[in-house]
Enzyme design. Structure first.
Site, PDB file in Angstrom:
ATOM      1  N   LYS A  84      -4.643  -9.471  -6.793  1.00  0.00           N
ATOM      2  CA  LYS A  84      -5.828  -9.661  -5.941  1.00  0.00           C
ATOM      3  C   LYS A  84      -6.913  -8.641  -6.295  1.00  0.00           C
ATOM      4  O   LYS A  84      -6.597  -7.483  -6.557  1.00  0.00           O
ATOM      5  CB  LYS A  84      -5.376  -9.455  -4.489  1.00  0.00           C
ATOM      6  N   LYS A 115       0.814  -1.221   0.000  1.00  0.00           N
ATOM      7  CA  LYS A 115       0.000   0.000   0.000  1.00  0.00           C
ATOM      8  C   LYS A 115       0.842   1.262   0.000  1.00  0.00           C
ATOM      9  O   LYS A 115       0.388   2.314  -0.446  1.00  0.00           O
ATOM     10  CB  LYS A 115      -0.954   0.020   1.213  1.00  0.00           C
ATOM     11  N   LYS A 163     -10.412  -3.080  -3.656  1.00  0.00           N
ATOM     12  CA  LYS A 163     -11.360  -1.962  -3.694  1.00  0.00           C
ATOM     13  C   LYS A 163     -10.729  -0.712  -4.296  1.00  0.00           C
ATOM     14  O   LYS A 163     -11.421   0.147  -4.787  1.00  0.00           O
ATOM     15  CB  LYS A 163     -11.780  -1.598  -2.270  1.00  0.00           C
TER      16      LYS A 163
END
Ligand code: TYM
Length: 327
Positions: free
Chosen positions: A194, A112, A197
């Site tokens: 993956k 992230k 969102k």
């Protein structure tokens, strides 16, 4: 005494079938077996920039979706994380017992923060401490999550053990429970990544509130390969991912699914999968519209959820503060 389940979900972006098949579906299915606490984790959401209005709307939308998916307020507590200040307070205390080195190993932070580099917030780095607080406040036995959260639950166990070793038995040690199938649903546009969102490409994920036309067209455009036969082969990630989605929505066994599509092409398979997903999500979408037709209803359920969760959290926090010598 039933075992306690705790799990959380972030109200960021659009909730997709990865969240549903990897987590929510299992929360719903095992509700009767456990004593359940579920949380919409808005404090986690602000570890990256959020528009305040959007965050507030998405928080209610997500709660509505969870109830629509079958979380039953009679069997389960569902609340918003920021409604209970004990989460932030215990996270601070746990911070002081988590070595930097443990946090630096967290792969989700590495992913992230990759593009943000030095601009990544301290909150994003510290995210697992807040997650540990969420879990430990409720004497949790079982944490049902997708594969990507396993490392965070393991860190939670580690910090609980460390605290217990110093201060004596305080926290129950939680176990992550990862589904055997569906723990890592992959992106439709890129099956090596993956489903997430935060991905911008609109063809990446099927969102729970997507219209039937959108669902069909996303699936028709999903990346596969240049081979023909429709088989569960992990070496062919595109078709494998679509087959897993088919398996989870139908409950059919793998050999039955392969037999059904013998001699058929990818287009036939994708068309049928489109109908299965549209029909699979239809009851949830209908229920969502019913539940949200009265805008105050979800809020009343959430405030009731917080009232039930708060005493549990405050009891744990008080015990921890006493042991540490605070106050
Ligand atoms: P979040 O909001 O990213 O995801 C919610 C749940 O969905 C699972 N999931 C997936 N499962 C299968 N395939 C995918 N592509 C996929 N993407 C997401 C996640 O594993 C998760 O179970 N940190 C957590 C929220 C959280 C939490 C907690 C969870 C905060 N506190 C305490 C458990 C216990 C998160 O960001 O999940």
């Amino acid at each position: 005494m039933k075992k306690r389940v705790f799990s959380g979900i972030q109200p960021t972006g659009n909730i997709h079938i990865g969240n549903y098949l990897g987590a929510i579906k299992y929360w719903v299915a095992s509700q009767a077996e456990y004593d359940n606490v579920f949380c919409v984790v808005d404090l986690h959401a602000i570890t990256v920039p959020q528009d305040p209005k959007v965050l507030k709307t998405k928080t209610r939308e997500l709660a509505g979706l969870l109830f629509a998916a079958g979380i039953d307020p009679k069997q389960s507590i569902l609340f918003i994380q920021s409604h209970i200040s004990a989460h932030a307070e215990l996270a601070w205390i746990l911070n002081c017992f988590i070595p930097m080195g443990w946090m630096q190993r967290m792969t989700q932070f590495k992913e992230k923060s990759h593009d943000l580099k030095e601009q990544a917030s301290v909150g994003l780095f510290d995210y697992p401490a807040l997650m540990a607080a969420d879990i430990l406040l409720y004497d949790t036995d079982v944490v049902p999550v997708g594969e990507d959260q396993k490392q965070h639950v393991e860190l939670t166990r580690d910090v609980a053990l460390r605290f217990n070793n110093i201060y004596g038995d305080t926290f129950r040690l939680p176990e992550p429970v990862i589904p055997q199938v569906g723990a890592r649903i992959m992106g439709l546009d890129d099956p090596t990544k993956k489903m997430s969102k935060s991905e911008a490409n609109p063809g990446h994920a099927i969102n729970l509130l997507d219209s039937p036309e959108t669902i069909r067209s996303k699936l028709m455009r999903a990346t596969t390969d240049s081979l023909r036969d429709i088989r569960f082969d992990e070496g062919r990630p595109g078709i494998y991912n679509l087959l897993v989605i088919y398996e989870l929505f139908t409950g059919l066994r793998r050999p039955e699914i392969e037999a059904r599509f013998t001699g058929k092409g990818y287009a036939d398979f994708k068309r049928e999968l489109g109908e299965i997903v549209v029909e699979g999500l239809r009851p949830l979408q209908t229920r969502y519209r019913e539940l949200t037709s009265d805008p105050t209803y979800i809020d009343s359920l959430l405030s009731e959820g917080a009232s039930r969760a708060r005493p549990l959290a405050e009891k744990t926090l008080a015990a921890v503060k006493k042991k540490v010598g605070l106050g």
